[in-house]
Design an enzyme around this catalytic site. Structure first.
Site, PDB file in Angstrom:
ATOM      1  N   GLU A   1       1.193   8.601 -11.740  1.00  0.00           N
ATOM      2  CA  GLU A   1       0.679   9.379 -10.613  1.00  0.00           C
ATOM      3  C   GLU A   1       1.337  10.754 -10.537  1.00  0.00           C
ATOM      4  O   GLU A   1       0.690  11.751 -10.235  1.00  0.00           O
ATOM      5  CB  GLU A   1       0.877   8.625  -9.290  1.00  0.00           C
TER       6      GLU A   1
ATOM      7  N   TYR B   1      -0.360  11.509  -0.773  1.00  0.00           N
ATOM      8  CA  TYR B   1      -1.275  10.964  -1.775  1.00  0.00           C
ATOM      9  C   TYR B   1      -0.558   9.953  -2.690  1.00  0.00           C
ATOM     10  O   TYR B   1      -1.009   8.836  -2.888  1.00  0.00           O
ATOM     11  CB  TYR B   1      -1.914  12.082  -2.621  1.00  0.00           C
TER      12      TYR B   1
ATOM     13  N   ASP C   1      -7.405  12.570  -2.499  1.00  0.00           N
ATOM     14  CA  ASP C   1      -7.107  13.670  -3.404  1.00  0.00           C
ATOM     15  C   ASP C   1      -8.376  14.522  -3.552  1.00  0.00           C
ATOM     16  O   ASP C   1      -9.365  14.289  -2.838  1.00  0.00           O
ATOM     17  CB  ASP C   1      -6.604  13.152  -4.766  1.00  0.00           C
TER      18      ASP C   1
END
Ligand code: SF4
Length: 328
Positions: A37, A118, A136
């Site tokens: 991520e 996020y 996002d």
């Protein structure tokens, strides 16, 4: 009104069939998911894959990352850019090794250096199955099109509305899979320019598509170049009545107003020639509207026959009004 459970199911089915096989989708290790991520934050998927694999060979766990010499770590990151991400990863790894286990919830993840809303939601949902919706750029684009949101997606209010929609849509039994499905749709189908609506599992529910706005949205504060759209309307009449549909009460535009059917809404209709043609501009889109006389063999669900003589008593969209005047 969005049919949440149908949209959820369609999206998950599509994702299971079409998702890309990516290395971080083959693991449940929160450490690996977190690394992916962070790498994906400002870098494209294809560019991340070789870095991800090499990085995890060098640093297979938080302990190895915490102990890495900084110069070696930066060399492993070289080419991905935004080096603060690598430094923050190491700071976070040093905090993690002090904990009894990898942080398992949103609040604890959010405390780690370099982890924002996020990333915390993504790791919490994907690695631990916690019900946090991600928001996002891909998700914002898909959702703003789904509900034909015309407001500026950079504005706080509009984002809050889209966040609440993301929370409503989230499948709480499979939050990680659902979040990834929405992001995958944005990355591969509902792309910024020329979305591939023909391949989209939520197309029947997409209001941007229904309104011909899929190339105009999301609106991000900069007026897009004026567009042109063709609109094919049908005049289907019977015994002094005409077939119309009413926009739902929660329609983002012209809620409760009546419209003539569009060609795509009545695929079984037979056309009997063009009755009128005109132009109409809404915001920055100019519609070339063509109205056809048409007939139907079977009934069309969601449409009503209204008395032509009484049309002055119902709210008609300007396009419907113009069309009805021209064909009267
Ligand atoms: Fe995006 Fe088109 Fe699907 Fe709507 S129908 S969500 S615009 S790809």
């Amino acid at each position: 009104m969005l049919d949440v459970s149908i949209i959820r199911r369609a999206l998950l089915q599509w994702y299971r069939k079409h998702k890309r096989d990516l290395p971080w989708r083959r693991t449940e290790d929160p450490y690996r998911i977190w690394i992916s991520e962070i790498m994906l934050q400002q870098t494209r998927v294809a560019a991340v894959i070789p870095y991800y694999e090499r990085f995890l060979t060098l640093y297979p766990n938080a302990g190895a990352l915490a102990a890495a010499p900084e110069q070696e770590l930066l060399a492993a990151w070289a080419g991905l850019g935004y080096y603060s991400r690598a430094r923050n990863l190491q700071k976070a790894a040093r905090s993690i090794v002090e904990l009894p286990q990898f942080p398992r919830d949103y609040a604890a993840l959010r405390q780690l250096p370099g982890v924002g809303d996020y990333t915390a939601a993504a790791v919490a949902s994907i690695a631990f199955g916690m019900p946090h919706a991600v928001l996002d750029g891909n998700v914002l684009r898909v959702l703003s099109r789904l509900v034909a949101e015309r407001g500026d997606i950079k504005s706080r209010n509009i984002r809050a509305g889209l966040r609440s929609l993301a929370e409503t849509l989230l499948d709480r039994k499979r939050p990680g899979e659902f979040n990834q499905a929405l992001m995958e749709l944005g990355a591969t189908v509902c792309v910024p320019k020329q979305p591939l609506c023909g391949d989209c599992p939520v197309r029947p529910h997409c209001q941007a598509r229904q309104q011909g706005l899929e190339n105009q949205l999301p609106f991000n504060g900069v007026r897009p170049i004026a567009g042109r759209q063709e609109l094919h309307l049908l005049a289907i009449e019977r015994a002094g009545k005409i077939l119309l549909w009413q926009r739902p009460a929660d329609s983002p535009r012209l809620a409760g107003f009546w419209e003539l059917p569009e060609r795509a809404q009545a695929p079984g209709a037979t056309l009997h020639g063009e009755l009128a043609e005109f132009r109409h501009t809404i915001v920055n889109t100019t519609y070339l509207v063509q109205v056809y006389r048409a007939s139907l063999r079977s009934s069309l669900s969601g449409f009503l026959w209204l008395d032509k003589a009484g049309l002055g008593n119902v709210p008609l969209s300007t396009i419907a009004k113009k069309a009805l005047i021209l064909i009267a």
